[in-house]
Design an enzyme around this catalytic site. Structure first.
Site, PDB file in Angstrom:
ATOM      1  N   GLY A 174       0.807  -1.208   0.000  1.00 54.20           N
ATOM      2  CA  GLY A 174       0.000   0.000   0.000  1.00 54.20           C
ATOM      3  C   GLY A 174       0.846   1.266   0.000  1.00 54.20           C
ATOM      4  O   GLY A 174       1.924   1.342  -0.605  1.00 54.20           O
ATOM      5  N   SER A 175       0.367   2.271   0.737  1.00 52.29           N
ATOM      6  CA  SER A 175       0.997   3.598   0.698  1.00 52.29           C
ATOM      7  C   SER A 175       2.410   3.632   1.260  1.00 52.29           C
ATOM      8  O   SER A 175       3.132   4.619   1.048  1.00 52.29           O
ATOM      9  CB  SER A 175       0.128   4.602   1.460  1.00 52.29           C
ATOM     10  OG  SER A 175      -1.113   4.775   0.809  1.00 52.29           O
TER      11      SER A 175
END
Length: 579
Positions: free
Chosen positions: A299-300
């Protein structure tokens, strides 16, 4: 008369009598020769055979167990030791002749007499059977004091783990024969296993020891193994991770901490865990070292490396503006969106606000090749080769053609997988100002020089950006008392049977501390929290804060000068940002 008799006695034997005498003499000679040959055969020619036959009946060879090597933490605290135990065995044929003693024996073995009887009868065609393995010496002495014919004892060792479930996933365990089955016990089994010795005994026909004849071969103990982890940090990390998993009612959790100066792993813990000293009812899912064996979409937490690719291209600087209005964009027919419209953002703020639109625009402008190049350089999708069995290499896609949406999702951490250890290695590269050092689970005496994979100034710029994430972005709950730190939150939807789930998430925080003179790179993963809080900034970031607050003090890292006066003030835990 006498003369006649004398003449009769001296007369020659008749031919038939002479023949009989010759036969008798021949038989005596042949018998003598046979006896002589047999004597020679027994004393000279067949001596070795007779000795072997005698040894089969009186001489026994027994193994002397070798002491398995001790496993220590980096400071010499024991993590796995071998303690002396006794194994009781018997000759079933002897026990069958002592049925009246079975009750006494069963009582000392802590089993029923019926169960003992069934086992003896099932083994009656054999000459060896185990009665009980790995008994303490006190219980062994009670059993041998019964003096039951055929019952014998073997000295063995049993593996004991002083830290129990705290180090279970890393250290692993052995089977009853002290052969490694999981973890470092398995990965370094040959190193830890010694060479057993051998001794020769004289025993009577009932198997009782008469005397020891000679030591045939001495036992050679296994080699010691000193791991890189610090047991103080391990206990602390385990405690905080367990609290977080319980608080958020999560399915699982993982934490790994790396010394960025040396590449050594200082702590590695998982939840749920197990007790290697008591494996009754052990479940397989508790035994996985998820830090190394489980892969997830980051993810981020991967956005800083897209930013690195942008800075390396020369097209972007920290203050380059990117228009993220109106808070979403269409890419190849798919929607990429932020949690709200941030408008104009510079590159630093793209990380601070964790803008999907911002990193997507940079990645599409650069081309996927530059982003992939950075990911490969920091070890994503490659084996870390720490000698741990079952290591997962993750997945970094390779395609001849990339669609626009595939490039977009790659830029913010979807469409590829990493292990928590790989992600921690990537952040350790940032902490080392662009130097990549091999990760080690073994304590190092000499620190490798490493290889520069990111320009030092670019790495320093990204660290400064990560500091803003903790100061004013989605990572506010990762603040550490008396130290400035940086990191990135990540919140990932888990893949289910029908695609990405809307109810199952993984919360991640990856960061570096202290940010201006980095010492530690830490990754925290909270898998499937079910208490309603699933963002990485709410689940994983607070664990990072607590663990690094304690770790930096334990390691004696000096507080940042600007924070010395506020070292005892409480953290600002009011941040509502989420990654």
């Amino acid at each position: 008369m006498n003369k006649n008799n004398m003449r009769a006695r001296t007369q020659p034997l008749a031919p038939s009598h002479r023949w009989r005498l010759m036969v008798l003499q021949s038989l005596l000679v042949i018998a003598g020769l046979c006896i002589g040959y047999r004597v020679i055969d027994l004393q000279l020619l067949g001596q070795r055979f007779l000795q072997k036959e005698g040894e089969k009946r009186a001489v026994r060879y027994e193994k002397i167990p070798a002491h398995r090597g001790i496993i220590f933490d980096r400071s010499g605290r024991p993590l796995a030791v071998s303690t002396p135990v006794a194994t009781i065995w018997a000759d079933p044929s002897d026990l069958l002749l002592s049925k009246q003693r079975w009750g006494e024996l069963a009582k000392q073995l802590n089993i029923s007499e019926d169960k003992l009887a069934r086992r003896i009868k099932a083994s009656q065609s054999k000459d060896f059977m185990y009665l009980k393995r790995h008994l303490p010496p006190t219980q062994e002495r009670k059993i041998m004091a019964l003096s039951i014919p055929g019952v014998q004892v073997i000295d063995e060792h049993r593996r004991y783990y002083p830290a129990g479930e705290v180090t279970a996933h890393l250290v692993g365990f052995t089977n009853i024969d002290e052969q490694g089955q999981e973890g470092m016990e398995l990965g370094y089994n040959k190193w830890l296993t010694g060479s057993p010795g051998e001794v020769r005994y004289l025993k009577d026909r009932r198997g009782h020891l008469v005397r020891q004849v000679e030591l045939v071969d001495s036992a050679e103990p296994g080699k010691e193994l000193k791991l890189s982890i610090d047991l103080r940090l391990q206990y602390m990390a385990y405690r905080e991770l367990k609290k977080a998993v319980e608080r958020h009612k999560a399915k699982a959790g993982s934490l790994v901490m790396i010394d960025v100066h040396t590449g050594e792993v200082l702590a590695m813990v998982n939840q749920p865990s197990y007790n290697p000293n008591n494996r009754s009812g052990m479940q397989a899912y508790r035994m996985r070292n998820r830090v190394i064996t489980d892969a997830l979409e980051p993810g981020s937490t991967l956005k800083p490396f897209t930013v690195i690719a942008a800075l390396e291209s020369g097209r972007y600087k920290k203050d380059t503006l990117i228009d993220t209005s109106p808070g979403y964009m269409r890419v190849s027919g798919h929607r990429v969106s932020d949690i709200r419209n941030y408008g104009q953002l510079n590159v630093t703020s793209v990380l601070t606000k964790s803008s999907n639109v911002g990193v997507t625009k940079m990645a599409l402008d650069l081309g996927v090749g530059k982003v992939l190049d950075v990911l490969r350089r920091v070890g994503i999708g490659q084996s870390i080769a720490v000698g741990f069995p079952g290591e997962n290499t993750g997945y970094l896609p390779f395609r001849d053609h990339w669609g626009g949406f595939e490039v977009a999702t790659l830029s913010f951490g979807y469409g590829l997988t990493v292990t928590p250890l790989q992600l921690a290695q990537a952040y350790a590269v940032l902490g080392a100002k662009g130097i990549m050092r091999p990760i080690s689970l073994i304590k190092r005496d000499v620190v490798p020089e490493g290889v520069r994979v990111i320009d030092e100034k670019i790495a320093a710029d990204v660290l400064t950006m990560l500091e803003t994430v903790v100061q004013s972005g989605s990572g506010k709950r990762a603040k550490v008392q008396a130290y400035e730190v940086g990191g990135k939150t990540g919140t990932v939807r888990k893949v289910g049977a029908n695609g990405y789930s809307k109810s199952r998430h993984i919360g991640i925080f990856a960061g570096v501390a202290p940010i201006h003179n980095p010492r530690l790179a830490t990754v925290v993963v909270i898998d499937e929290p079910t208490d309603g809080k699933y963002y990485g900034g709410l689940t994983a970031a607070p664990v990072f804060a607590k663990v690094n607050t304690s770790a930096l003090r334990i390691l004696g890292v000096s507080p940042d000068p600007v924070n010395v006066l506020t070292a005892d003030r409480p953290n600002n835990q009011d941040g509502k940002g989420a990654g």
